[in-house]
Design a protein around this motif. Structure first.
Motif, mmCIF file in Angstrom:
data_model
loop_
_atom_site.group_PDB
_atom_site.id
_atom_site.type_symbol
_atom_site.label_atom_id
_atom_site.label_comp_id
_atom_site.label_asym_id
_atom_site.label_seq_id
_atom_site.Cartn_x
_atom_site.Cartn_y
_atom_site.Cartn_z
ATOM 1 N N GLU A 124 0.834 -1.207 0.000
ATOM 2 C CA GLU A 124 0.000 0.000 0.000
ATOM 3 C C GLU A 124 0.867 1.255 0.000
ATOM 4 O O GLU A 124 0.575 2.228 -0.709
ATOM 5 N N ARG A 125 1.961 1.250 0.767
ATOM 6 C CA ARG A 125 2.873 2.408 0.772
ATOM 7 C C ARG A 125 3.584 2.535 -0.571
ATOM 8 O O ARG A 125 3.818 3.645 -1.056
ATOM 9 N N LEU A 126 3.917 1.410 -1.200
ATOM 10 C CA LEU A 126 4.541 1.441 -2.521
ATOM 11 C C LEU A 126 3.578 2.039 -3.539
ATOM 12 O O LEU A 126 3.967 2.875 -4.363
ATOM 13 N N LEU A 127 2.324 1.642 -3.494
ATOM 14 C CA LEU A 127 1.311 2.199 -4.388
ATOM 15 C C LEU A 127 1.194 3.703 -4.181
ATOM 16 O O LEU A 127 1.153 4.472 -5.147
ATOM 17 N N ASP A 128 1.171 4.127 -2.936
ATOM 18 C CA ASP A 128 1.080 5.556 -2.629
ATOM 19 C C ASP A 128 2.287 6.307 -3.200
ATOM 20 O O ASP A 128 2.139 7.367 -3.814
ATOM 21 N N ALA A 129 3.477 5.754 -3.036
ATOM 22 C CA ALA A 129 4.688 6.390 -3.562
ATOM 23 C C ALA A 129 4.672 6.408 -5.084
ATOM 24 O O ALA A 129 5.033 7.409 -5.713
ATOM 25 N N MET A 130 4.239 5.311 -5.695
ATOM 26 C CA MET A 130 4.197 5.232 -7.156
ATOM 27 C C MET A 130 3.221 6.266 -7.711
ATOM 28 O O MET A 130 3.421 6.782 -8.810
ATOM 29 N N ALA A 131 2.207 6.601 -6.947
ATOM 30 C CA ALA A 131 1.259 7.642 -7.351
ATOM 31 C C ALA A 131 1.792 9.032 -7.012
ATOM 32 O O ALA A 131 1.085 10.028 -7.203
ATOM 33 N N GLY A 132 3.009 9.103 -6.508
ATOM 34 C CA GLY A 132 3.589 10.385 -6.154
ATOM 35 C C GLY A 132 2.945 10.969 -4.911
ATOM 36 O O GLY A 132 2.922 12.178 -4.739
ATOM 37 N N THR A 133 2.405 10.109 -4.071
ATOM 38 C CA THR A 133 1.662 10.480 -2.852
ATOM 39 C C THR A 133 0.466 11.372 -3.177
ATOM 40 O O THR A 133 -0.025 12.098 -2.321
ATOM 41 N N SER A 134 -0.011 11.269 -4.398
ATOM 42 C CA SER A 134 -1.187 12.030 -4.832
ATOM 43 C C SER A 134 -2.453 11.235 -4.517
ATOM 44 O O SER A 134 -2.459 10.011 -4.621
ATOM 45 N N ASP A 135 -3.502 11.937 -4.166
ATOM 46 C CA ASP A 135 -4.781 11.250 -3.953
ATOM 47 C C ASP A 135 -5.677 11.354 -5.181
ATOM 48 O O ASP A 135 -6.817 10.914 -5.159
ATOM 49 N N ARG A 136 -5.129 11.900 -6.265
ATOM 50 C CA ARG A 136 -5.895 11.990 -7.516
ATOM 51 C C ARG A 136 -6.149 10.591 -8.056
ATOM 52 O O ARG A 136 -5.223 9.785 -8.166
ATOM 53 N N PRO A 137 -7.398 10.287 -8.422
ATOM 54 C CA PRO A 137 -7.709 8.941 -8.938
ATOM 55 C C PRO A 137 -6.846 8.532 -10.132
ATOM 56 O O PRO A 137 -6.391 7.386 -10.189
ATOM 57 N N ALA A 138 -6.587 9.441 -11.055
ATOM 58 C CA ALA A 138 -5.790 9.086 -12.239
ATOM 59 C C ALA A 138 -4.385 8.649 -11.846
ATOM 60 O O ALA A 138 -3.845 7.691 -12.416
ATOM 61 N N ALA A 139 -3.778 9.315 -10.879
ATOM 62 C CA ALA A 139 -2.431 8.963 -10.447
ATOM 63 C C ALA A 139 -2.432 7.599 -9.757
ATOM 64 O O ALA A 139 -1.539 6.776 -9.976
ATOM 65 N N ARG A 140 -3.437 7.329 -8.948
ATOM 66 C CA ARG A 140 -3.510 6.061 -8.215
ATOM 67 C C ARG A 140 -3.821 4.896 -9.166
ATOM 68 O O ARG A 140 -3.266 3.813 -9.012
ATOM 69 N N ILE A 141 -4.683 5.143 -10.145
ATOM 70 C CA ILE A 141 -4.991 4.095 -11.136
ATOM 71 C C ILE A 141 -3.746 3.762 -11.944
ATOM 72 O O ILE A 141 -3.416 2.581 -12.141
ATOM 73 N N ALA A 142 -3.035 4.788 -12.410
ATOM 74 C CA ALA A 142 -1.815 4.553 -13.189
ATOM 75 C C ALA A 142 -0.802 3.763 -12.364
ATOM 76 O O ALA A 142 -0.169 2.824 -12.868
ATOM 77 N N ALA A 143 -0.656 4.134 -11.100
ATOM 78 C CA ALA A 143 0.299 3.433 -10.239
ATOM 79 C C ALA A 143 -0.093 1.972 -10.045
ATOM 80 O O ALA A 143 0.753 1.074 -10.120
ATOM 81 N N LEU A 144 -1.359 1.720 -9.808
ATOM 82 C CA LEU A 144 -1.841 0.350 -9.596
ATOM 83 C C LEU A 144 -1.649 -0.510 -10.846
ATOM 84 O O LEU A 144 -1.138 -1.629 -10.774
#
Length: 186
Positions: A124-144
């Motif tokens: 979960e922390r890796l996913l958050d970092a991969m999203a650049g610690t952004s809570d924007r859905p697009a950033a989190r989807i791309a990271a996942l």
């Protein structure tokens, strides 16, 4: 004709890895592993308390590398977090792609086992970092999608040389991740 007892735990671990790759973790019994080694189930149990203990030892080096990556990510945000997460995860996935391949499709269930609960938190922390610690859905989807794709790519191209696979995955990561401002450098 039965073989002699295995000389090392390594022989049992190697057989377990082969069986997990062929029939999956769930589809492999301790008896299957014992048969593959040419020893009794009791011998396997002498070396390992249970099947989970075998898997834990097989995965220990990968888990240690994931922990080291998790430690490096502490305190990073934005683009810095993305870069470290992407490079670190690609390195981990390339190095341990055989382990990823042998557990393909079984990660969600395995993460529910007590011995692997901490991996879920690190993931979960890796996913958050991969999203650049952004809570924007697009950033989190791309990271996942990127994390899943890197894992799947490594499992699929298990025999590709590291010096070909790593740059291809890093280039993909750079294209896929939504740029996130880095407060220190931007």
């Amino acid at each position: 004709m039965r073989r002699a007892e295995p000389e090392t735990r390594g022989e049992i671990l190697a057989a377990a890895a082969r069986r997990f790759a062929a029939t999956g973790y769930r589809g492999t019994s301790l008896q299957d592993i014992a048969t593959a080694v040419g020893c009794s189930k009791a011998t396997v149990l002498y070396h390992f308390a249970n099947k989970e203990a075998l898997l834990t030892e097989l995965m220990a080096p990968a888990i240690a590398m994931l922990q080291a990556l998790d430690d490096r990510l502490t305190g990073l945000t934005g683009g810095a977090a993305q870069r470290v997460a992407a490079e670190g995860f690609v390195d981990l996935a390339v190095r341990f792609r055989r382990e990823i391949a042998l557990l393909r499709g079984e990660f969600p269930e395995l993460l529910q086992q007590p011995a692997f609960a901490h991996i879920q938190r690190m993931s979960e922390r890796l996913l958050d970092a991969m999203a650049g610690t952004s809570d924007r859905p697009a950033a989190r989807i791309a990271a996942l999608v990127l994390l899943a794709g890197i894992s799947e790519g490594c499992a699929e191209f298990v025999d590709m040389p590291d010096d070909e696979l790593r740059p291809a995955l890093l280039a993909l990561a750079r294209r896929a991740l939504e740029p996130v401002p880095d407060p220190i450098h931007d």
